[in-house]
Design a protein around this motif. Structure first.
Motif, PDB file in Angstrom:
ATOM      1  N   LEU A 273       0.831  -1.211   0.000  1.00 44.98           N
ATOM      2  CA  LEU A 273       0.000   0.000   0.000  1.00 44.98           C
ATOM      3  C   LEU A 273       0.864   1.259   0.000  1.00 44.98           C
ATOM      4  O   LEU A 273       0.557   2.245  -0.700  1.00 44.98           O
ATOM      5  N   TRP A 274       1.948   1.242   0.762  1.00 44.10           N
ATOM      6  CA  TRP A 274       2.855   2.390   0.763  1.00 44.10           C
ATOM      7  C   TRP A 274       3.518   2.561  -0.605  1.00 44.10           C
ATOM      8  O   TRP A 274       3.761   3.691  -1.042  1.00 44.10           O
ATOM      9  N   ALA A 305      13.451   8.045  14.153  1.00 41.61           N
ATOM     10  CA  ALA A 305      13.135   7.621  12.783  1.00 41.61           C
ATOM     11  C   ALA A 305      12.466   8.760  12.011  1.00 41.61           C
ATOM     12  O   ALA A 305      11.773   9.601  12.586  1.00 41.61           O
ATOM     13  N   GLN A 306      12.690   8.790  10.704  1.00 41.78           N
ATOM     14  CA  GLN A 306      12.048   9.758   9.827  1.00 41.78           C
ATOM     15  C   GLN A 306      11.328   9.013   8.712  1.00 41.78           C
ATOM     16  O   GLN A 306      11.720   7.911   8.327  1.00 41.78           O
ATOM     17  N   GLU A 307      10.277   9.621   8.217  1.00 41.59           N
ATOM     18  CA  GLU A 307       9.520   8.960   7.157  1.00 41.59           C
ATOM     19  C   GLU A 307      10.362   8.830   5.884  1.00 41.59           C
ATOM     20  O   GLU A 307      11.114   9.751   5.528  1.00 41.59           O
ATOM     21  N   VAL A 308      10.186   7.678   5.225  1.00 41.58           N
ATOM     22  CA  VAL A 308      10.880   7.477   3.951  1.00 41.58           C
ATOM     23  C   VAL A 308      10.280   8.407   2.909  1.00 41.58           C
ATOM     24  O   VAL A 308       9.079   8.671   2.917  1.00 41.58           O
ATOM     25  N   LYS A 309      11.130   8.894   1.975  1.00 39.69           N
ATOM     26  CA  LYS A 309      10.674   9.926   1.046  1.00 39.69           C
ATOM     27  C   LYS A 309      10.656   9.494  -0.410  1.00 39.69           C
ATOM     28  O   LYS A 309      10.144  10.228  -1.265  1.00 39.69           O
ATOM     29  N   ASN A 310      11.214   8.320  -0.691  1.00 38.14           N
ATOM     30  CA  ASN A 310      11.234   7.884  -2.097  1.00 38.14           C
ATOM     31  C   ASN A 310      11.210   6.359  -2.157  1.00 38.14           C
ATOM     32  O   ASN A 310      11.251   5.674  -1.123  1.00 38.14           O
ATOM     33  N   HIS A 311      11.158   5.825  -3.380  1.00 41.46           N
ATOM     34  CA  HIS A 311      11.065   4.381  -3.565  1.00 41.46           C
ATOM     35  C   HIS A 311      12.278   3.650  -3.005  1.00 41.46           C
ATOM     36  O   HIS A 311      12.163   2.558  -2.440  1.00 41.46           O
ATOM     37  N   GLU A 312      13.445   4.251  -3.159  1.00 43.60           N
ATOM     38  CA  GLU A 312      14.670   3.587  -2.701  1.00 43.60           C
ATOM     39  C   GLU A 312      14.651   3.411  -1.183  1.00 43.60           C
ATOM     40  O   GLU A 312      14.944   2.314  -0.667  1.00 43.60           O
ATOM     41  N   GLU A 313      14.305   4.470  -0.469  1.00 44.88           N
ATOM     42  CA  GLU A 313      14.237   4.377   0.993  1.00 44.88           C
ATOM     43  C   GLU A 313      13.132   3.423   1.434  1.00 44.88           C
ATOM     44  O   GLU A 313      13.275   2.700   2.427  1.00 44.88           O
ATOM     45  N   LEU A 314      12.038   3.397   0.679  1.00 49.49           N
ATOM     46  CA  LEU A 314      10.940   2.494   0.998  1.00 49.49           C
ATOM     47  C   LEU A 314      11.368   1.043   0.855  1.00 49.49           C
ATOM     48  O   LEU A 314      11.062   0.206   1.720  1.00 49.49           O
ATOM     49  N   ASN A 315      12.083   0.724  -0.190  1.00 44.52           N
ATOM     50  CA  ASN A 315      12.521  -0.656  -0.413  1.00 44.52           C
ATOM     51  C   ASN A 315      13.442  -1.149   0.700  1.00 44.52           C
ATOM     52  O   ASN A 315      13.456  -2.341   1.028  1.00 44.52           O
ATOM     53  N   GLU A 316      14.196  -0.239   1.272  1.00 47.41           N
ATOM     54  CA  GLU A 316      15.109  -0.633   2.347  1.00 47.41           C
ATOM     55  C   GLU A 316      14.369  -1.070   3.613  1.00 47.41           C
ATOM     56  O   GLU A 316      14.915  -1.776   4.452  1.00 47.41           O
ATOM     57  N   LEU A 317      13.109  -0.664   3.732  1.00 47.14           N
ATOM     58  CA  LEU A 317      12.321  -1.026   4.915  1.00 47.14           C
ATOM     59  C   LEU A 317      12.015  -2.516   4.972  1.00 47.14           C
ATOM     60  O   LEU A 317      11.767  -3.056   6.055  1.00 47.14           O
TER      61      LEU A 317
END
Length: 622
Positions: A273-274, A305-317
């Motif tokens: 969803l994110w 923690a800070q919110e992820v801002k792009n696809h790359e940071e999201l994938n690292e989650l």
């Protein structure tokens, strides 16, 4: 129970169980006046007619109304789905239970169609609640007002939508029901439908002109569906072209993702969803990107923690499950804001998960943040805030036990991780809230409850004092609490509660002697900061009146602090009278002034106008 009550109870059960012949035999041969008394007497809050209507016994209802001319507007208490409904008339009972034949009977006999219960619920609303379409239709055809709302402002359309009764909702809309009417808290029928998750009714409301209103929490129907996890409704709105804006679609998917992670425990579903939300933020049909807003100051409770801002940071989650959970808390706090109950609820929930895993430091940090959110958005001593304080007291009590018993391992060690700093940071907030209770506007004053919790926290803090700075801070807080003169149950002061060993916590695993030591520590501290040992509660009791006879240490402390062992309460009893106990040497605790006062009272010597006014209260205490 007198004879009338006994017979009335029998009448009640015959009517409830549908035993017409037995009921007739019981009532026949009695005078009209006696029967009138029996049939208006309540058992368990209800009359015989109410029970007949509640349980669908048409023949008994006819018999009572036609034969005995029972008042068809008599009210009482009935139970539906385990909930007691107060002030219910017979028509409401019949409509709520779906007994159309009885509804028709009552209406034909002149029952008030728009009569209401104590909570302002009408028979029509009761029928809408449980989906009794034929009853709804009949009541409307005979004058029922479809717009009468209950005390919360919920209309018939709202409850039909919330309960998922499509046919009734459609019928009400055909009658031009106010589709955008708001409740007391600002929600509409569309909000109710979004919370319950019925997509068919949701579409019908949209097609009939329902608007995306905002309630008192700042929630749209779309966000309401996200919070409750109804993905079908969210998908319908996200895929629409003109129902919500692009920004609203993004936030909806992000909030739904947080719900998947925290409520459904579905990390992969939340991630997907994110990702959808991130896709809409960037490269949406060559439209301008909508980057995430700049982060607010990082929060220690979320481990910065800070919110992820792009696809790359999201994938690292994906490789960091715990980080995903912190992201869910960040997303919810940004979108819902601090005022929404879910914001603090899920922070507390995540803290509880850490506590269950033995990670107490993480739990304390998260709960502290949740408490700050609540205190910033709620009135002082609010129910939710007091509940948070109690959770801290429970957690600290558990942590303070160095050993915990276990069925499999009687001496399983539990690390004693509690520190003075842990306790005092919560104690500071509790005392501040107690001393600022002038802003309380709710119907229930929970300051007595918070006072008990605070005394438990003081007990823990006193045991953890390690230096003069700790001692000074604890006694300064206790001085402020005592100066504010906060009262507990029956007007008892903090010293009353400490003397009686009252506590908000369940019985501790500690031994009785340890509890006595803790009570004496708190008592000494209260006396040290100036607590009045002769203060009286609403029943005239001093702290000494509430002490158990065997608590010799507490008795000596109070007497040494200036308590009058011969002071009388409102019933004229001294401590010795109530506990059948006498101090070791009463003369050591009796001044000449006390003897004089007792002599005046014993001999009923008039003293008004003969002694200084400042001594009146002293004499009256003896």
């Amino acid at each position: 129970m007198n004879d009338i009550d006994t017979i009335a109870t029998t009448v009640f059960y015959f009517a409830r169980d549908g035993q017409l012949k037995k009921l007739q035999l019981l009532l026949e041969g009695r005078s009209a006046m006696e029967n009138a008394i029996l049939l208006k007497t309540t058992t368990n809050g209800a009359t015989a007619l109410l029970m007949a209507c509640r349980h669908g016994h048409y023949d008994i209802a006819v018999y009572l109304i036609k034969k005995h001319k029972v008042n068809i507007e008599q009210i009482g208490s009935v139970v539906f789905d385990g909930e007691t409904i107060e002030g219910t008339p017979p028509l409401w009972c019949a409509a709520a239970a779906g007994h159309l034949n009885i509804v028709k009977l009552l209406v034909k006999e002149g029952a008030v169609v728009n009569s209401t219960t104590k909570t302002n619920s009408t028979p029509l609303r009761a029928a809408c609640f449980d989906g009794h379409y034929e009853v709804v239709k009949y009541l409307v055809e005979h004058g029922a007002d479809i717009e009468v709302s209950n005390r919360h402002g919920h209309t018939c359309l709202m409850i039909a939508c919330y309960k998922g009764h499509y046919k009734i909702a459609n019928y009400l809309l055909s009658l031009k029901a106010d589709i955008n009417k708001k409740s007391v808290k600002g929600n509409t029928a569309l909000h109710d439908c979004a919370e319950s998750g019925n997509l068919d009714i949701f579409k019908m409301l949209i097609q009939n002109g329902a608007k995306m209103e905002i309630d008192s929490y700042g929630m749209t129907p779309l966000l309401a569906a996200c919070v409750t996890g109804h993905v079908e409704i969210v998908d319908y709105m996200v895929k629409s072209n003109n129902l919500v804006s692009r920004k609203e679609k993004i936030e909806a998917l992000e909030l739904l993702g947080a719900t998947y992670i925290d409520k459904k425990r579905d990390l992969i579903g939340g991630f997907d969803l994110w990702k959808r939300a991130m896709d809409i933020r960037f490269n949406e049909d060559d439209e301008q990107d909508i980057p995430k807003p700049d982060n607010a100051l990082p929060i220690e409770a979320y481990e910065w923690a800070q919110e992820v801002k792009n696809h790359e940071e999201l994938n690292e989650l994906l490789s960091e499950p715990d980080e995903m959970r912190m992201q869910a808390l960040l997303v919810r706090e940004r979108i819902l804001g601090p005022i929404h109950p879910d914001t603090s609820y899920y922070v507390r929930y995540r803290g509880a998960v850490y506590a269950d895993a033995g990670k107490f430091t993480r739990c304390i940090s998260l709960w502290n943040h949740a408490l700050d959110i609540q205190r910033s958005s709620l009135e002082t001593c609010h129910q939710m805030t007091v509940s948070s304080f109690f959770s801290f007291a429970e957690l600290f009590s558990f942590m303070s036990d160095a050993c915990a018993t276990n069925e499999d391992d009687a001496y399983r060690q539990v690390p004693a991780l509690l520190t003075f700093e842990d306790v005092v940071q919560i104690l500071v907030k509790a005392v501040h809230d107690l001393c600022d209770t002038k802003d309380i506007t709710s119907a229930f004053d929970l300051s007595p409850r918070l006072l008990l919790i605070s005394l438990d926290l003081f007990n823990m803090a006193l045991k953890l004092i390690r230096n003069d700075e700790h001692s000074h801070l604890t006694h300064r807080l206790l001085y402020r609490l005592n100066k504010a003169n906060i009262k507990g149950h029956l007007g008892q002061t903090a010293l009353h509660l400490a003397s009686a060993r009252k506590t908000a916590l369940p019985t501790s695993r500690h031994s009785q002697s340890t509890n006595a030591d803790e009570a004496s520590m708190l008592l000494r501290a209260l006396l040290k900061v100036g607590a009045d040992p002769n203060a009286r509660d609403d029943e005239g009791n001093t702290p000494l009146h509430l002490v158990a006879a065997e608590d010799t240490i507490i008795i000596k402390l109070l007497l040494g602090g200036g308590a009058h062992y011969d002071a009388v309460n409102a019933a004229g009893h001294t401590f010795c009278d109530m506990r059948k106990a006498t101090p070791h040497n009463p003369l050591c605790h009796t001044s000449l002034a006390c003897h004089a006062a007792r002599a005046i009272r014993k001999n009923r010597i008039p003293f008004i106008g003969h002694i200084p006014v400042t001594l009146y209260e002293f004499v009256e205490k003896h």
